[in-house]
Enzyme design. Structure first.
Site, mmCIF file in Angstrom:
data_model
loop_
_atom_site.group_PDB
_atom_site.id
_atom_site.type_symbol
_atom_site.label_atom_id
_atom_site.label_comp_id
_atom_site.label_asym_id
_atom_site.label_seq_id
_atom_site.Cartn_x
_atom_site.Cartn_y
_atom_site.Cartn_z
ATOM 1 C CD GLU A 163 -3.021 -0.975 2.275
ATOM 2 O OE1 GLU A 163 -2.839 -0.148 3.175
ATOM 3 O OE2 GLU A 163 -4.013 -1.695 2.208
ATOM 4 C CD GLU A 374 -3.906 -5.688 4.178
ATOM 5 O OE1 GLU A 374 -4.706 -4.849 4.621
ATOM 6 O OE2 GLU A 374 -2.674 -5.533 4.189
#
Ligand code: BG6
Length: 469
Positions: A163, A374
């Site tokens: 991320e 995720e």
């Protein structure tokens, strides 16, 4: 429809959020070891000094994962355990820990899926300018090479970075993550570029080793949709997707930056300082990248900002993922909508947005290989008669796995699903209050582990390959 036999059912964690043992066995300090000690930075001053002590209890945790039938465990490596100063001297005990963790997974047939960087940067590199200093990228590549050489015989799936948007935006725009800088778009875009260049170099190094594994990167997947069908809302969604998706995905998958964003950054004076060699390396690495990891929690609902807006201040409170913020350039804002469902932390629950976003991705990038690295529900789990009854989590994962199934049916190439998270852990800014795991950790009782309702449910999903989803 069942999920195919080569589709991996997994769950994920990250080093700082679970390991604890912050100075054990020669580990060096990190940016987060320092940042969490600054008053007011985290919820009730929580930090990862002990976390859930996964460093000392990994055998117990992996045994529970094996009991759940988990096929793969995604975890990250703490760079400072291996290079206490970020570069130079190597700490053998750090290498030993990850070798043991990997071997413990393999003992049960659990596939280790390794993230090299999930935000905990050795403090020595933080002090030298973190991701604004190109030397951090060089040190990262050395660290990555060491991990490939030490672990690559058994680890066949590497994620270079987790991320980029989060650690760069919260680090250089919101000031909510280290280094705590606010409202500096020039630095923000520069940091993202330096990360993409480091990613590209790591991918090239990995492929030179012929380890016959795969390497990719995990990005936030938060597709933007207009709040209505108006032309302004379509524009707002396009603009949001250019800045929050294309800027991040294009350099990895296409090897170049999106022209739309480049043009605006040029006009604003926010274009990163980059060299031809860096751009060429990013270009050359793109076809070597094996997959993209998607971390999906929620979509963005956006509307165009009309007229003048007040100068914005981003704080920890409004940077935690709930809608309501204008974009950095004040072109659009994210909106909470009356007809949508939200979690207790105001994150939208939208399996439909997931399917829609995956289709959008397929349209733009074609048949790329994807892992959902995720997805999960942050909640305060109810305990009823001693049992952790996390039924909302079961519903959330069921709906989102259903979305994955639907996307696969529509031809999206998804090879695995990793729930966030395997075990309750430290939420960076929300402490231990916001839970995500299949395994509960009792902080009042010596960090004892306990299986939640979702543990039993997910075990059944895996055993039946999601037939009933
Ligand atoms: C992702 C991160 O952004 O979201 C995780 O990769 C994080 O590390 C997760 O824990 C959930 O975020 P939060 O803020 O709810 O803990």
């Amino acid at each position: 429809m069942k999920f195919a036999h080569d589709f991996l059912f997994g769950a994920a964690t990250a080093s700082y959020q679970v390991e604890g043992a912050w100075d054990q066995d020669g580990k060096g300090p990190t940016n987060w070891d320092e940042f969490t000690k600054i008053p007011g930075k985290t919820f009730e001053g929580t930090n990862g000094d002990v976390a859930v002590d996964h460093y000392n209890r990994y055998k117990e945790d992996i045994a529970l994962m094996a009991e759940m039938g988990l096929e793969s465990y995604r975890f990250s490596i703490s760079w400072a355990r291996i290079f206490p100063n970020g570069t130079g001297e190597i700490n053998q005990k750090g290498i030993d820990f990850y070798n043991n963790l990997i071997d413990e997974c393999l003992k049960y047939g659990i596939v280790p899926f390794v993230t090299l960087y999930h935000w905990d940067l050795p403090l020595a590199l933080e002090k030298e300018g973190a991701w604004l200093n190109k030397a951090t990228g060089d040190a990262y590549v050395e660290f990555a090479k060491l991990c490939f050489n030490e672990f690559g015989d058994r680890v066949k799936h590497f994620i270079t970075f987790n991320e980029t948007v989060v650690f760069c935006a919260l680090g250089y725009m919101a000031g909510a993550h280290p280094p705590g800088i606010q409202n500096d778009p020039k630095k923000y875009f520069q940091a993202t570029h330096n990360v993409f260049y480091a990613h590209a170099k790591a991918v090239i190094e990995y492929k030179k080793l012929n380890q016959f594994g795969e390497i990719g990167l995990s990005h936030v997947f938060s597709p933007a949709f207009g709040v209505d069908d108006s032309e302004e809302s379509h524009f707002a969604a396009m603009h949001a997707n250019q800045f929050s998706m294309n800027w991040f995905y294009d350099p990895i998958l296409l090897g170049k930056y999106p022209e739309y964003v480049v043009k605006q950054l040029q006009e604003e004076g926010n274009l990163p300082d980059w060299t031809d060699e860096e751009l060429q390396t990013i270009f050359e690495a793109a076809p070597l990248n094996d997959f993209m990891g998607l971390n999906y929690y929620q979509p963005q609902r956006v509307e165009k900002i009309q007229g003048d807006v007040e100068a914005r201040t981003i704080t920890r409170e409004n940077s935690t993922g709930s809608p309501g913020n204008p974009s950095y350039d004040n072109v659009y804002r994210t909106v909470k909508m009356a007809d949508k469902k939200y979690t207790k932390w105001d994150w939208e629950i939208s399996p439909e947005g997931f399917v829609g976003g995956l289709e959008m991705l397929k349209e733009h990038y074609g048949q790329i290989k994807l892992y959902i690295t995720e997805n999960g529900l942050g909640d305060e789990d109810p305990i009823i008669e001693g049992e952790v009854c996390d039924i909302p989590r079961i519903n959330f994962i069921k709906e989102h796995l259903g979305a994955v199934k639907e996307a696969v049916r529509r031809g999206v190439h998804i090879k695995g699903y990793y729930a966030w998270s395997a075990i309750d852990l430290l939420s960076w800014l929300n402490g231990y209050k916001k839970q995500y795991g299949f395994i509960y950790v009792d902080h009042q009782n010596g960090l004892a582990r306990k299986k939640k309702a979702s543990f039993h449910w997910f075990k059944d999903v895996i055993a039946t390959r999601g037939e009933d989803i």
